[in-house]
Design a protein around this motif. Structure first.
Motif, PDB file in Angstrom:
ATOM      1  N   PRO A 137      34.235 -22.928 -13.896  1.00  0.00           N
ATOM      2  CA  PRO A 137      35.426 -23.560 -14.822  1.00  0.00           C
ATOM      3  C   PRO A 137      36.569 -24.206 -14.229  1.00  0.00           C
ATOM      4  O   PRO A 137      36.988 -23.902 -13.036  1.00  0.00           O
ATOM      5  N   ALA A 138      37.322 -24.944 -15.073  1.00  0.00           N
ATOM      6  CA  ALA A 138      38.470 -25.908 -14.704  1.00  0.00           C
ATOM      7  C   ALA A 138      39.430 -24.765 -14.070  1.00  0.00           C
ATOM      8  O   ALA A 138      40.129 -25.078 -13.223  1.00  0.00           O
ATOM      9  N   GLN A 139      39.688 -23.798 -15.023  1.00  0.00           N
ATOM     10  CA  GLN A 139      40.825 -22.704 -14.456  1.00  0.00           C
ATOM     11  C   GLN A 139      40.399 -22.134 -13.133  1.00  0.00           C
ATOM     12  O   GLN A 139      41.425 -22.012 -12.279  1.00  0.00           O
ATOM     13  N   THR A 140      39.206 -21.780 -12.872  1.00  0.00           N
ATOM     14  CA  THR A 140      38.869 -21.192 -11.405  1.00  0.00           C
ATOM     15  C   THR A 140      39.132 -22.263 -10.482  1.00  0.00           C
ATOM     16  O   THR A 140      39.529 -21.840  -9.512  1.00  0.00           O
ATOM     17  N   PHE A 147      26.537 -33.960  -3.701  1.00  0.00           N
ATOM     18  CA  PHE A 147      25.687 -33.184  -4.864  1.00  0.00           C
ATOM     19  C   PHE A 147      26.416 -31.814  -5.090  1.00  0.00           C
ATOM     20  O   PHE A 147      26.646 -31.395  -6.176  1.00  0.00           O
ATOM     21  N   LEU A 148      26.760 -30.948  -3.955  1.00  0.00           N
ATOM     22  CA  LEU A 148      27.303 -29.806  -4.113  1.00  0.00           C
ATOM     23  C   LEU A 148      28.641 -29.935  -4.687  1.00  0.00           C
ATOM     24  O   LEU A 148      28.942 -28.984  -5.614  1.00  0.00           O
ATOM     25  N   ALA A 149      29.355 -30.806  -4.694  1.00  0.00           N
ATOM     26  CA  ALA A 149      30.909 -30.999  -5.246  1.00  0.00           C
ATOM     27  C   ALA A 149      30.487 -31.310  -6.753  1.00  0.00           C
ATOM     28  O   ALA A 149      31.211 -30.632  -7.515  1.00  0.00           O
ATOM     29  N   LYS A 150      29.478 -32.310  -7.114  1.00  0.00           N
ATOM     30  CA  LYS A 150      29.247 -32.016  -8.597  1.00  0.00           C
ATOM     31  C   LYS A 150      28.765 -30.810  -9.072  1.00  0.00           C
ATOM     32  O   LYS A 150      29.027 -30.664 -10.295  1.00  0.00           O
ATOM     33  N   LEU A 151      27.885 -30.180  -8.508  1.00  0.00           N
ATOM     34  CA  LEU A 151      27.229 -28.732  -8.864  1.00  0.00           C
ATOM     35  C   LEU A 151      28.806 -27.871  -9.198  1.00  0.00           C
ATOM     36  O   LEU A 151      28.754 -27.272  -9.987  1.00  0.00           O
ATOM     37  N   TYR A 152      29.842 -27.977  -8.273  1.00  0.00           N
ATOM     38  CA  TYR A 152      30.903 -27.206  -8.363  1.00  0.00           C
ATOM     39  C   TYR A 152      31.707 -27.616  -9.518  1.00  0.00           C
ATOM     40  O   TYR A 152      32.141 -26.753 -10.417  1.00  0.00           O
ATOM     41  N   TYR A 195      42.861 -22.664  -9.660  1.00  0.00           N
ATOM     42  CA  TYR A 195      43.254 -21.415  -8.929  1.00  0.00           C
ATOM     43  C   TYR A 195      42.999 -21.359  -7.740  1.00  0.00           C
ATOM     44  O   TYR A 195      43.824 -21.262  -6.670  1.00  0.00           O
ATOM     45  N   ILE A 196      41.560 -21.863  -7.184  1.00  0.00           N
ATOM     46  CA  ILE A 196      41.134 -21.986  -5.914  1.00  0.00           C
ATOM     47  C   ILE A 196      41.891 -23.199  -5.135  1.00  0.00           C
ATOM     48  O   ILE A 196      42.324 -22.619  -3.866  1.00  0.00           O
ATOM     49  N   GLU A 197      42.154 -24.099  -5.814  1.00  0.00           N
ATOM     50  CA  GLU A 197      42.825 -25.289  -5.292  1.00  0.00           C
ATOM     51  C   GLU A 197      44.174 -25.040  -4.836  1.00  0.00           C
ATOM     52  O   GLU A 197      44.793 -25.214  -3.803  1.00  0.00           O
ATOM     53  N   SER A 198      44.959 -23.936  -5.674  1.00  0.00           N
ATOM     54  CA  SER A 198      46.314 -23.543  -5.676  1.00  0.00           C
ATOM     55  C   SER A 198      46.153 -22.757  -4.367  1.00  0.00           C
ATOM     56  O   SER A 198      47.660 -22.378  -3.813  1.00  0.00           O
TER      57      SER A 198
END
Length: 86
Positions: free
Chosen positions: A46-49, A36-41, A52-55
């Motif tokens: 935003p996709a760009q954020t 559920f938290l992954a879906k909220l995230y 960035y976090i994943e990078s």
């Protein structure tokens, strides 16, 4: 990425019932909450954020090359000594 914990309050009887019924569905409350938290995230960040976090995540370690193991040598075991009664 480093993880952190969150805490929420819930009535004890409701929590007990929730745990009971999630187990009947062969899952856990923790797994359901993580999903559920992954879906909220995904919904709110935003996709760009997210990109960035994943990078910023540390790259996974490459698998170490496997080395061939030397075959084991049999261990010399002493032979059994019979007791001789004279």
């Amino acid at each position: 990425m480093k993880k952190t914990s969150i805490s929420i309050d819930m009535e004890a009887e409701k929590l007990r019932a929730l745990r009971f019924y999630t187990e009947k569905k062969e899952t856990t409350l923790e797994t359901e909450l993580e999903d559920f938290l992954a879906k909220l995230y995904e919904k709110y960040v935003p996709a760009q954020t997210r990109e960035y976090i994943e990078s910023m995540e540390e790259p996974a370690e490459p698998p170490r090359p496997r080395t061939k193991r030397q075959p084991r040598t049999p261990v010399d075991t002493p032979t059994a000594v019979s007791e001789v009664v004279v």
